[in-house]
Design a protein around this motif. Structure first.
Motif, short mmCIF file in Angstrom:
data_model
loop_
_atom_site.label_atom_id
_atom_site.label_comp_id
_atom_site.label_asym_id
_atom_site.label_seq_id
_atom_site.Cartn_x
_atom_site.Cartn_y
_atom_site.Cartn_z
N PHE B 34 48.09 40.03 40.10
CA PHE B 34 48.98 39.36 41.05
C PHE B 34 49.07 37.88 40.67
CE2 PHE B 34 49.06 42.92 43.95
CZ PHE B 34 47.83 43.53 43.77
N ILE B 93 47.90 30.65 40.65
CA ILE B 93 46.65 31.41 40.66
C ILE B 93 46.93 32.87 40.36
CG2 ILE B 93 44.56 31.97 41.96
CD1 ILE B 93 45.25 29.83 43.95
N SER B 97 43.10 43.23 40.21
CA SER B 97 42.57 44.38 40.92
C SER B 97 42.28 45.49 39.90
CB SER B 97 43.59 44.89 41.95
OG SER B 97 43.24 46.17 42.40
N TYR B 105 39.22 42.18 44.85
CA TYR B 105 40.21 41.33 44.24
C TYR B 105 39.50 40.09 43.71
CZ TYR B 105 43.79 44.19 46.45
OH TYR B 105 44.60 45.23 46.83
N PHE B 107 39.86 36.40 41.78
CA PHE B 107 40.83 35.35 41.52
C PHE B 107 40.43 34.50 40.32
CE2 PHE B 107 43.76 35.37 45.13
CZ PHE B 107 43.12 36.24 45.98
N GLY B 108 41.44 34.07 39.57
CA GLY B 108 41.22 33.06 38.56
C GLY B 108 41.01 31.71 39.23
N SER B 109 40.67 30.72 38.45
CA SER B 109 40.35 29.40 38.99
C SER B 109 41.59 28.54 39.20
CB SER B 109 39.37 28.68 38.08
OG SER B 109 39.88 28.62 36.75
#
Lengths: 115, 116
Positions: B34, B93, B97, B105, B107-109
């Motif tokens: 996403f 961002i 998944s 989920y 997340f990138g930074s």
């Protein structure tokens, strides 16, 4: 369509006190997951806690716990013994059927812990 | 735990040029990626959803020709901002998944893009 509402744009609390962040959601789904994410000044999204809708027991993670009221579609986050490092944006999020579905986020609550 | 590496963390580019942002899942296979955009003091706005080997699904109002998303493998997804303009300046961002509840989920930074 799902919606997530966070009615507290900003909150502040003294260090070591307890604070509760509110979240309500609307869905016609019966099986779903709810999350609280923390976004500190670094802007890295960090998962704080997760609740599965079919579990009646409220999730807890150390100082973080939730009050999940499925019938009322409410999912509040309680932070006990708040610490300076808890200062961040907190987002409530919803996803149906978990896995590859997109998260629906609330607008966020900016929490400031006062020394 | 699951890690998504996002690069670059910040980039400045000239108006009219293109910028590529990469997200790599380091220790798991990301079946779905996403891509979000976040304005200051606002929530995350979903731009598009991509599944490995398939075309991305864009949210309403997002220009697919401007924001090119590629998900060629289970560990790499890229977002290319083409012909960038100052209004494209934002925080981007990615989130991955696996389709399994084991990882959730991740997340990138994030990438702070500034177009001058």
């Amino acid at each position: 369509a799902q919606t997530v509402t966070q009615s507290q744009p900003e909150m502040s609390v003294q260090e070591a006190e307890t604070v509760t962040l509110s979240c309500t959601y609307d869905t016609s789904e019966n099986n779903y997951y709810l999350f609280w994410y923390k976004q500190p000044p670094s802007r890295q999204m960090i998962l704080v806690i997760r609740q599965e809708a079919y579990k009646q027991q409220n999730a807890t993670e150390n100082r973080f716990s939730v009050n999940f009221q499925k019938a009322a579609k409410s999912f509040s986050l309680k932070i006990s013994d708040s610490q300076l490092g808890d200062t961040a944006m907190y987002f409530c999020a919803f996803v149906p059927n978990f896995g590859n579905e997109k998260l629906t986020f609330g607008t966020g609550t900016r929490l400031t812990i006062i020394p | 735990g699951a890690v998504v590496s996002q690069h670059p963390s910040w980039v400045i580019c000239k108006s009219g040029t293109s910028v590529k942002i990469e997200c790599r899942s380091l220790d798991f296979q990301a079946t779905t990626m996403f891509w979000y955009r976040q304005f200051p003091k606002q929530s995350l706005m979903l731009m598009a959803t991509s599944n490995e080997g398939s075309k991305a699904t864009y949210e309403q109002g997002v220009e697919k020709d401007k924001f090119l998303i590629n998900h060629a493998s289970l560990t790499l997804s890229t977002l290319t901002v083409t012909s960038a303009h100052p209004e494209d300046s934002s925080f981007y961002i990615c989130s991955a998944s696996t389709g399994s509840s084991a990882y959730g989920y991740t997340f990138g930074s994030g990438t702070r893009l500034t177009v001058v």
